[in-house]
Scaffold this motif. Structure first.
Motif, PDB file in Angstrom:
ATOM      1  N   GLU A 153      -5.820   6.318  -0.422  1.00 32.06           N
ATOM      2  CA  GLU A 153      -7.199   5.969  -0.789  1.00 32.06           C
ATOM      3  C   GLU A 153      -7.195   4.536  -1.294  1.00 32.06           C
ATOM      4  OE1 GLU A 153     -10.218   6.965  -0.971  1.00 32.06           O
ATOM      5  OE2 GLU A 153     -10.009   8.976  -0.120  1.00 32.06           O
ATOM      6  N   ALA A 154      -7.794   3.613  -0.533  1.00 26.06           N
ATOM      7  CA  ALA A 154      -7.654   2.192  -0.867  1.00 26.06           C
ATOM      8  C   ALA A 154      -8.180   1.865  -2.271  1.00 26.06           C
ATOM      9  CB  ALA A 154      -8.357   1.333   0.173  1.00 26.06           C
ATOM     10  N   PRO A 168      -6.697  -1.249  -5.909  1.00 27.18           N
ATOM     11  CA  PRO A 168      -7.903  -1.945  -6.399  1.00 27.18           C
ATOM     12  C   PRO A 168      -7.635  -3.428  -6.636  1.00 27.18           C
ATOM     13  CG  PRO A 168      -6.944  -0.567  -8.133  1.00 27.18           C
ATOM     14  CD  PRO A 168      -6.249  -0.209  -6.859  1.00 27.18           C
ATOM     15  N   PHE A 169      -6.375  -3.749  -7.024  1.00 24.63           N
ATOM     16  CA  PHE A 169      -6.023  -5.149  -7.309  1.00 24.63           C
ATOM     17  C   PHE A 169      -6.084  -6.021  -6.055  1.00 24.63           C
ATOM     18  CE2 PHE A 169      -2.460  -2.181  -7.147  1.00 24.63           C
ATOM     19  CZ  PHE A 169      -1.746  -2.648  -6.060  1.00 24.63           C
ATOM     20  N   PRO A 185       0.802  -1.229   0.000  1.00 26.89           N
ATOM     21  CA  PRO A 185       0.000   0.000   0.000  1.00 26.89           C
ATOM     22  C   PRO A 185       0.836   1.282   0.000  1.00 26.89           C
ATOM     23  CG  PRO A 185       0.011  -0.966   2.185  1.00 26.89           C
ATOM     24  CD  PRO A 185       0.712  -1.944   1.279  1.00 26.89           C
ATOM     25  N   LEU A 186       2.139   1.171   0.254  1.00 21.47           N
ATOM     26  CA  LEU A 186       2.956   2.388   0.396  1.00 21.47           C
ATOM     27  C   LEU A 186       3.045   3.193  -0.892  1.00 21.47           C
ATOM     28  CD1 LEU A 186       5.763   0.879   2.618  1.00 21.47           C
ATOM     29  CD2 LEU A 186       4.114   2.640   3.304  1.00 21.47           C
ATOM     30  N   MET A 245      -2.969   5.220   7.171  1.00 14.78           N
ATOM     31  CA  MET A 245      -3.016   4.421   5.946  1.00 14.78           C
ATOM     32  C   MET A 245      -3.387   2.981   6.298  1.00 14.78           C
ATOM     33  SD  MET A 245      -1.235   1.877   4.309  1.00 14.78           S
ATOM     34  CE  MET A 245       0.513   1.918   4.715  1.00 14.78           C
ATOM     35  N   THR A 246      -2.731   2.421   7.312  1.00 12.74           N
ATOM     36  CA  THR A 246      -2.945   1.016   7.681  1.00 12.74           C
ATOM     37  C   THR A 246      -4.399   0.756   8.069  1.00 12.74           C
ATOM     38  OG1 THR A 246      -0.643   0.814   8.369  1.00 12.74           O
ATOM     39  CG2 THR A 246      -2.180  -0.796   9.285  1.00 12.74           C
ATOM     40  N   ALA A 247      -4.983   1.678   8.835  1.00 16.49           N
ATOM     41  CA  ALA A 247      -6.389   1.507   9.241  1.00 16.49           C
ATOM     42  C   ALA A 247      -7.305   1.537   8.017  1.00 16.49           C
ATOM     43  CB  ALA A 247      -6.781   2.592  10.237  1.00 16.49           C
ATOM     44  N   ALA A 248      -7.076   2.482   7.104  1.00 15.40           N
ATOM     45  CA  ALA A 248      -7.909   2.576   5.899  1.00 15.40           C
ATOM     46  C   ALA A 248      -7.740   1.329   5.035  1.00 15.40           C
ATOM     47  CB  ALA A 248      -7.536   3.831   5.104  1.00 15.40           C
ATOM     48  N   TYR A 249      -6.501   0.845   4.961  1.00 18.81           N
ATOM     49  CA  TYR A 249      -6.193  -0.327   4.148  1.00 18.81           C
ATOM     50  C   TYR A 249      -6.875  -1.580   4.710  1.00 18.81           C
ATOM     51  CZ  TYR A 249      -3.124  -3.618   1.614  1.00 18.81           C
ATOM     52  OH  TYR A 249      -2.622  -4.613   0.818  1.00 18.81           O
ATOM     53  N   LEU A 250      -6.790  -1.761   6.019  1.00 15.04           N
ATOM     54  CA  LEU A 250      -7.414  -2.941   6.641  1.00 15.04           C
ATOM     55  C   LEU A 250      -8.939  -2.859   6.558  1.00 15.04           C
ATOM     56  CD1 LEU A 250      -5.155  -3.470   9.796  1.00 15.04           C
ATOM     57  CD2 LEU A 250      -5.276  -4.935   7.763  1.00 15.04           C
TER      58      LEU A 250
END
Ligand code: CP3
Length: 348
Positions: A113-114, A119-120, A80-81, A185-190
């Motif tokens: 923005e996840a 998207p993949f 995600p970075l 970022m990590t919270a949004a990603y999870l």
């Protein structure tokens, strides 16, 4: 969405009894598997993680071959970075050509923005939820903020991460700002992974053990708490793995996670005594045990099971990722032995 009764893994995450001790293996999809190496001959690692059909395929490979009780999404903690503007390559470990080492570089990071950035990953999760059996729930994952910090500041792997620690101790204000951005970022990603269908979430704090307890409490723990706070309404079991975290477990007890992953250096009975009965545990066979003869491997598996004790809430795993020279037949032996040894009404 999913009921724990149909899955020993989800039951164990909630410390509920189940038909057998669930087992999966960190890095279970990877280079020790000939079928993974076959896919990797055609595409490089980054392309593999960015092609949903291929990422789903290699996620399924160990489930098909060994029948583990959970699948882990094939991706990387670094994935995600790029969405924050960090450049990234793999050779084979992560390499960042322009590391983040000052306040200006921290300020220049983009918000994540996840749907736009990964998207993949979300598509791979959707494919997997169609293809996985209910007996193997899908674990989504992310790197914990301090572990991501180590890589983005150092610029790649290291034994000591001296540059990262120099930044942490030397310019703590900028370092904390970076840690907080990584946490957000990590919270949004999870959250996005859970919304796409991930049934449990794991946070890898692979380098937590580089910090003494005071620095862990000051720098790493608050940003794990920040991730968990932001995930508040996401109803999925959360696994936290503080690698080499023996001296950190008392602090880890304060985290609102369901499961704590234990590396192979700490006996599970010691971890249980510190963590108390409110958390499930995951681990912790030494990955090197897979290189021992069958009888010795089985003795070592039995020892881990004895250390975990009879209470529900143990997920069998290695104490860190599987080595790439491991014989797949030894992994089959491990999965089968845990299942047979712990089957309710069986030999256990
Ligand atoms: O099967 C699974 O566990 C899911 C996939 C997964 C990978 N990396 C695939 C991968 C997961 C969960 C990770 C997490 C990860 N990545 C961590 C945390 C876990 C840990 O080991 O502590 C860390 C620190 C990374 C960073 C990273 N990525 C490193 C250090 C490396 C090099 C590893 C090596 O052995 O050389 C990678 C690359 C990577 N990630 C590979 C795989 C299968 C090897 C890439 C290849 O196929 O060439």
């Amino acid at each position: 969405m999913s009921t724990s009764t149909s899955s020993p893994f989800l039951a164990a995450c909630r410390r509920q009894p189940s038909t057998h001790t669930p087992v999966w293996i960190m890095r279970q999809a990877g280079r020790y598997l000939p079928e993974y190496r076959e896919v990797r001959e055609k595409v490089d690692f980054l392309t593999l993680t960015k092609t949903p059909e291929l990422a789903a395929e290699v996620t399924l490979q160990p489930i098909r071959r060994f029948g583990m009780d959970a699948a882990i999404l094939f991706s990387d903690i670094m994935t995600p970075l790029e969405g924050m503007g960090v450049d990234l390559e793999f050779a084979p470990g992560p390499v960042i050509a322009r590391p983040i080492r000052n306040a200006a570089a921290v300020t220049a990071l983009r918000p994540f923005e996840a749907e736009e950035s990964v998207p993949f990953v979300l598509e791979a999760i959707r494919i997997l939820r169609h293809e996985l059996p209910t007996s193997a729930p899908l674990i989504g994952f992310a790197g914990a903020p301090f572990t991501l910090f180590c890589y983005v500041v150092e610029g790649g792997g290291s034994k000591t991460f001296s540059t990262a620690k120099a930044f942490l101790f030397g310019d703590s204000a900028a370092a904390v700002s970076l840690l907080e951005k990584l946490a957000d970022m990590t919270a949004a990603y999870l959250r996005a992974q859970a919304e796409a269908g991930a049934q449990a979430l794991m946070l890898f704090d692979s380098w937590a053990g580089l910090l003494g307890p005071l620095d862990y409490r000051r720098f790493a723990l608050p940003v794990v708490t920040r991730v968990l706070d932001r995930l508040g309404t996401v109803d999925r079991p959360i696994i936290y793995f503080p690698n080499q975290g023996a001296t950190l477990l008392a602090d880890v007890t304060t985290l609102a996670v369901d499961v704590v992953g234990i590396d192979w250096r700490t006996p599970l009975s010691v971890a249980r005594a510190t963590l108390g009965s409110a958390k499930a545990i995951q681990g912790n066979l030494d990955p090197a045990a897979l290189f021992a003869p069958a009888a010795e491997l089985e003795r070592r598996i039995d020892r881990v099971l004895e250390e975990a004790g009879p209470a529900p809430g143990h997920i069998f795993n290695l104490g860190h990722g599987i080595e790439r020279t491991t014989d797949p037949d030894q992994v089959a032996r491990l999965v089968d032995h845990v299942h047979e040894r712990t089957a309710v009404g069986g030999a256990a």
